[in-house]
Design an enzyme around this catalytic site. Sequence first.
Site, PDB file in Angstrom:
ATOM      1  CG  ASP A  97      -2.157   0.873   1.008  1.00 13.87           C
ATOM      2  OD1 ASP A  97      -3.426   0.569   0.296  1.00 13.87           O
ATOM      3  OD2 ASP A  97      -2.015   2.160   1.530  1.00 13.87           O
TER       4      ASP A  97
ATOM      5  CE1 TYR B 203      -5.610   6.547  -1.120  1.00  6.93           C
ATOM      6  CE2 TYR B 203      -5.030   7.295   1.226  1.00  6.93           C
ATOM      7  CZ  TYR B 203      -5.391   6.171  -0.016  1.00  6.93           C
ATOM      8  OH  TYR B 203      -5.424   4.785   0.345  1.00  6.93           O
TER       9      TYR B 203
ATOM     10  CG  HIS C 215      -4.294  -3.971  -0.057  1.00  3.93           C
ATOM     11  ND1 HIS C 215      -3.373  -3.777  -0.949  1.00  3.93           N
ATOM     12  CD2 HIS C 215      -4.304  -3.151   0.827  1.00  3.93           C
ATOM     13  CE1 HIS C 215      -3.231  -2.593  -0.910  1.00  3.93           C
ATOM     14  NE2 HIS C 215      -3.604  -2.014   0.254  1.00  3.93           N
TER      15      HIS C 215
END
Length: 464
Positions: free
Chosen positions: A225, A375, A432
């Site tokens: 990630d 982000y 993930h």
Amino acid sequence: MLLEVVLVLGTLLIYFLFSKKKEETLPFKDGSWGKGQKPVTQEDTSVRPFKVETTEEELSDLFRRLDQARFTEPLEDSCFHYGTNSVHLRKVVSYWKNQFNWKKQVEVLNKYPQFKTKIQGIDIHFVHVKPPRLPEGQAAKPLLMVHGWPGSFYEFYKIIPLLTDPASHGLSDEHIFEVICPSIPGYGFSEAPHKKDFNSVSAASVFYELMLRLGFNEFYTQGGDWGWLICTNLAQIAPNHVKGLHLNMASVSNLGLTHLLSVLLGRYFPGLFGFQDEDVRRMFPFLKKGLYRILSESGYAHIQATKPDTVGCGLNDSPVGLAAYILEKFSSWTDMEFQNLEDGGLERKFSLDDLLTNVMIYWVSGCIVSSMRFYKENFQKGIGTQKHEKLTVQVPTGIASFPNEILHTPQAWAKKKYTNIVSFHFMPRGGHFAAFEEPELLAKDILQFVGKVEKEQLWKKKGE
């Protein structure tokens, strides 16, 4: 005329033989992320012990909010296709109120030594675990492990003992690690940046300073990630200090014509594009497993990359909303098929105690908004426009490719970015959150990767 041709060809030959281009590194980003102007006095570089603490007032406030939660009835037979199913969410909240013991989980969090130190104006939180024992003549290898969103340093609690004391867990003790797990600034118990533009290169620079401050001149890095990108940037900033880069997720942003052709034709001519059978199985049909998956699973990223504070205000005020937002990712990102289950398959790979502990780290620290801002800081200048995206990585790289990762990156694509891949393995299961879900699989892959790097002293050959 012939003489001119010979001279031109000779000049070109000499150029290609003797003008080996020096590999470019990524500039270190020296920022000041604290409140107000940068202090004129020298920064305090002390490393201070830290423990997670909780109070009765904190718990009373949490239970009051849980009691006052408003639920919306889900559509019939919708399972987790519309997000977290509120029928199951009610059960989670009931467990949270009546069975989950946060005080006990605080003790779990504090079982490993934790610290804080101020770097570039903000307090950085990290877990630092040394091996309980070392065979005579053997030194521990420092390993920086970096989490992502919506995870935390707690993701690594099950893999830490496998790396710091492998022999006690049935693994080879040829390589033993000293593990450092920092919280990304703005996540968990690391202070959030108070100024704009704190991106992955900023985080990599901060963590590079952290490792040097702890006395590690050479070290390994591991991440998935955001940890993938931060560790990648760190390898670009300090290739002579990063002995090896291990990733359980790899992504490539600068795709060329060859990549486009491989998407269109790779299913039919895999060998032409360097695809293996497993690549084909994971990637195709590309509309379903690539394009549609991107569209169906990236809505959160668009919100967080544009207006994170808006939705973040609601999540920071409602523990139930926060849990719904975070737990949905631990469902679909662990296995997309879990969307077909009413409970989202959440407890097939994780316990509710573990899931709620991660949620509580976000709740008690109040970090959801600052974690989402990461982000925007990384995407606001566009994809493929930043320097780190255009630079390759020469550091020895190992990639553990888990089958249920959101998007699959074949080695044929990854090697365009990571030019020194010494280990690429298709993992038999997992998604993930690899360290959280399959700690032993990931630990074994890290151990074999480091074994290759150490045996062949590959980090010394980066510049050759």
